[in-house]
Design a protein around this motif. Structure first.
Motif, PDB file in Angstrom:
ATOM      1  N   SER A  45      52.499  43.996  41.820  1.00 30.66           N
ATOM      2  CA  SER A  45      51.512  44.181  42.928  1.00 30.66           C
ATOM      3  C   SER A  45      50.107  44.506  42.014  1.00 30.66           C
ATOM      4  O   SER A  45      50.155  45.229  41.177  1.00 30.66           O
ATOM      5  CB  SER A  45      51.718  45.233  43.908  1.00 30.66           C
ATOM      6  OG  SER A  45      50.537  45.527  44.436  1.00 30.66           O
ATOM      7  N   LEU A  46      49.119  43.813  42.477  1.00 31.65           N
ATOM      8  CA  LEU A  46      47.634  44.191  41.995  1.00 31.65           C
ATOM      9  C   LEU A  46      47.183  45.287  42.403  1.00 31.65           C
ATOM     10  O   LEU A  46      46.004  45.644  42.012  1.00 31.65           O
ATOM     11  CB  LEU A  46      46.948  42.866  41.996  1.00 31.65           C
ATOM     12  CG  LEU A  46      47.301  41.565  41.559  1.00 31.65           C
ATOM     13  CD1 LEU A  46      46.394  40.636  41.716  1.00 31.65           C
ATOM     14  CD2 LEU A  46      47.755  41.877  39.938  1.00 31.65           C
ATOM     15  N   LEU A  47      47.798  45.825  43.498  1.00 30.42           N
ATOM     16  CA  LEU A  47      47.346  47.191  44.152  1.00 30.42           C
ATOM     17  C   LEU A  47      47.555  48.327  43.332  1.00 30.42           C
ATOM     18  O   LEU A  47      47.224  49.564  43.805  1.00 30.42           O
ATOM     19  CB  LEU A  47      47.760  47.241  45.824  1.00 30.42           C
ATOM     20  CG  LEU A  47      46.996  46.332  46.479  1.00 30.42           C
ATOM     21  CD1 LEU A  47      47.602  46.243  47.875  1.00 30.42           C
ATOM     22  CD2 LEU A  47      45.641  46.485  46.502  1.00 30.42           C
ATOM     23  N   GLU A  48      48.415  48.192  42.393  1.00 29.82           N
ATOM     24  CA  GLU A  48      48.849  49.722  41.597  1.00 29.82           C
ATOM     25  C   GLU A  48      47.567  49.987  40.924  1.00 29.82           C
ATOM     26  O   GLU A  48      46.736  49.311  40.603  1.00 29.82           O
ATOM     27  CB  GLU A  48      49.674  48.907  40.461  1.00 29.82           C
ATOM     28  CG  GLU A  48      51.206  48.589  41.120  1.00 29.82           C
ATOM     29  CD  GLU A  48      52.031  48.290  40.278  1.00 29.82           C
ATOM     30  OE1 GLU A  48      51.850  48.372  38.862  1.00 29.82           O
ATOM     31  OE2 GLU A  48      53.061  47.639  40.415  1.00 29.82           O
ATOM     32  N   PRO A  49      47.632  51.559  40.753  1.00 34.79           N
ATOM     33  CA  PRO A  49      46.392  52.267  40.224  1.00 34.79           C
ATOM     34  C   PRO A  49      46.116  51.458  38.700  1.00 34.79           C
ATOM     35  O   PRO A  49      46.816  51.227  37.919  1.00 34.79           O
ATOM     36  CB  PRO A  49      47.158  53.473  39.954  1.00 34.79           C
ATOM     37  CG  PRO A  49      48.010  53.812  40.855  1.00 34.79           C
ATOM     38  CD  PRO A  49      48.777  52.312  40.895  1.00 34.79           C
ATOM     39  N   ALA A  50      44.795  51.170  38.842  1.00 34.82           N
ATOM     40  CA  ALA A  50      44.200  50.646  37.553  1.00 34.82           C
ATOM     41  C   ALA A  50      42.474  51.043  37.784  1.00 34.82           C
ATOM     42  O   ALA A  50      42.248  51.303  38.760  1.00 34.82           O
ATOM     43  CB  ALA A  50      44.266  48.945  37.450  1.00 34.82           C
ATOM     44  N   PRO A  51      42.212  51.133  36.617  1.00 38.72           N
ATOM     45  CA  PRO A  51      40.692  51.587  36.641  1.00 38.72           C
ATOM     46  C   PRO A  51      39.739  50.667  37.645  1.00 38.72           C
ATOM     47  O   PRO A  51      39.876  49.188  37.304  1.00 38.72           O
ATOM     48  CB  PRO A  51      40.175  51.347  34.975  1.00 38.72           C
ATOM     49  CG  PRO A  51      41.461  51.527  34.379  1.00 38.72           C
ATOM     50  CD  PRO A  51      42.339  50.876  35.164  1.00 38.72           C
ATOM     51  N   ALA A  52      38.960  51.015  38.411  1.00 36.43           N
ATOM     52  CA  ALA A  52      38.281  50.013  39.237  1.00 36.43           C
ATOM     53  C   ALA A  52      37.087  49.601  38.407  1.00 36.43           C
ATOM     54  O   ALA A  52      36.568  50.296  37.781  1.00 36.43           O
ATOM     55  CB  ALA A  52      37.842  50.941  40.506  1.00 36.43           C
ATOM     56  N   PRO A  53      36.981  48.167  38.734  1.00 35.74           N
ATOM     57  CA  PRO A  53      35.955  47.338  38.019  1.00 35.74           C
ATOM     58  C   PRO A  53      34.539  48.142  38.394  1.00 35.74           C
ATOM     59  O   PRO A  53      34.382  48.233  39.584  1.00 35.74           O
ATOM     60  CB  PRO A  53      36.104  46.025  38.129  1.00 35.74           C
ATOM     61  CG  PRO A  53      37.379  45.873  38.750  1.00 35.74           C
ATOM     62  CD  PRO A  53      37.824  47.240  39.295  1.00 35.74           C
ATOM     63  N   HIS A  54      33.819  48.468  37.382  1.00 37.13           N
ATOM     64  CA  HIS A  54      32.545  49.127  37.686  1.00 37.13           C
ATOM     65  C   HIS A  54      31.442  49.041  36.571  1.00 37.13           C
ATOM     66  O   HIS A  54      31.760  48.693  35.495  1.00 37.13           O
ATOM     67  CB  HIS A  54      32.307  50.553  38.231  1.00 37.13           C
ATOM     68  CG  HIS A  54      33.089  51.507  37.045  1.00 37.13           C
ATOM     69  ND1 HIS A  54      32.329  51.947  36.065  1.00 37.13           N
ATOM     70  CD2 HIS A  54      34.318  51.699  36.700  1.00 37.13           C
ATOM     71  CE1 HIS A  54      32.814  52.759  35.012  1.00 37.13           C
ATOM     72  NE2 HIS A  54      34.145  52.705  35.355  1.00 37.13           N
ATOM     73  N   GLY A  55      30.237  48.972  37.054  1.00 35.33           N
ATOM     74  CA  GLY A  55      29.111  48.953  36.014  1.00 35.33           C
ATOM     75  C   GLY A  55      27.841  47.854  36.734  1.00 35.33           C
ATOM     76  O   GLY A  55      28.117  47.670  37.596  1.00 35.33           O
ATOM     77  N   GLN A  56      26.857  48.289  35.946  1.00 31.53           N
ATOM     78  CA  GLN A  56      25.724  47.616  36.569  1.00 31.53           C
ATOM     79  C   GLN A  56      25.401  47.669  37.878  1.00 31.53           C
ATOM     80  O   GLN A  56      24.898  47.114  38.710  1.00 31.53           O
ATOM     81  CB  GLN A  56      25.811  45.881  36.370  1.00 31.53           C
ATOM     82  CG  GLN A  56      25.972  45.342  34.886  1.00 31.53           C
ATOM     83  CD  GLN A  56      26.212  44.113  34.921  1.00 31.53           C
ATOM     84  OE1 GLN A  56      25.393  43.151  35.382  1.00 31.53           O
ATOM     85  NE2 GLN A  56      27.348  43.713  34.179  1.00 31.53           N
ATOM     86  N   GLY A  57      25.574  49.125  38.240  1.00 31.63           N
ATOM     87  CA  GLY A  57      25.401  49.604  39.497  1.00 31.63           C
ATOM     88  C   GLY A  57      26.277  49.331  40.635  1.00 31.63           C
ATOM     89  O   GLY A  57      25.852  49.515  41.845  1.00 31.63           O
ATOM     90  N   LEU A  58      27.402  48.409  40.223  1.00 27.95           N
ATOM     91  CA  LEU A  58      28.447  48.169  41.407  1.00 27.95           C
ATOM     92  C   LEU A  58      29.737  48.758  41.050  1.00 27.95           C
ATOM     93  O   LEU A  58      30.101  49.108  39.905  1.00 27.95           O
ATOM     94  CB  LEU A  58      28.723  46.715  41.384  1.00 27.95           C
ATOM     95  CG  LEU A  58      27.419  45.768  41.505  1.00 27.95           C
ATOM     96  CD1 LEU A  58      27.713  44.246  41.166  1.00 27.95           C
ATOM     97  CD2 LEU A  58      27.036  46.065  42.748  1.00 27.95           C
TER      98      LEU A  58
END
Length: 195
Positions: A8-21
């Motif tokens: 599953s791709l819902l397993e805990p992983a760092p949420a993509p973030h950067g550039q204000g998003l």
């Protein structure tokens, strides 16, 4: 050779973030997420350029559509990200990653932005974040995106997001709001080895 994650791709992983998003998974049980999903996919500009596999005629259809996208994440075949403002948490749009071939490590990516978020490069920033996530977290090598010919804004988003133009696919998309007529599509792509 790297392999695509099978789980599953819902397993805990760092949420993509950067550039204000911040890109977070959509929540099919959330009323607010369902309303924002419907608002985005019912927007006249979205409907001008996109015709989903299942036409959403009302809020109930939109809820079903959102649940189907979230199910893809649970099955490991796609990941629908809600694009949010990193500081406020406000929903700005959507970017979705879909695995199209595990052996070839290829995927497809699509995006849309709510009307109030347009003109601020939200889509290109979200596209770059989601592509990096797809390459690093699930092991894709090639990501493709397509947009209707004539959709110059989407072409600029693709280019800014690192997706180079590769050609025109004839009759590769449905006409706006129809499942019985086709239109041409520009193909853009990015590789994990691209700068």
């Amino acid at each position: 050779m790297a392999e695509i994650r099978e789980q599953s791709l819902l397993e805990p992983a760092p949420a993509p973030h950067g550039q204000g998003l911040l890109l977070r998974p959509w929540d099919a049980t959330s009323e607010e997420d369902a309303r924002n999903w419907w608002r985005g996919r019912n927007d006249p500009e979205f409907r001008r350029w996109n015709t989903p596999m299942a036409l959403e005629r009302d809020f109930a259809d939109a809820r079903e559509s959102l649940a189907a996208h979230v199910k893809q994440a649970a099955e490991g075949t796609g990941m629908p990200f809600c694009v949010t403002d990193e500081a406020t948490g406000a929903t700005l749009g959507h970017v979705g990653v879909h695995v199209t071939s595990r052996p070839m490590r290829t995927g497809r990516i699509g995006y849309w932005v709510l009307p109030e978020a347009r003109g601020h490069h939200v889509a290109s920033r979200a596209l770059a974040l989601a592509a990096r996530w797809a390459f690093e977290e699930i092991g894709l090598h090639r990501m493709e995106l397509g947009h209707a010919t004539g959709h110059e804004a989407s072409c600029r988003v693709a280019e800014r997001g690192g997706f180079g133009y590769e050609g025109t696919l004839r009759d590769a998309m449905w006409e706006a709001g129809r499942h019985d007529a086709f239109r041409d599509c520009h193909l853009h792509a990015r590789l994990s080895t691209d700068a």
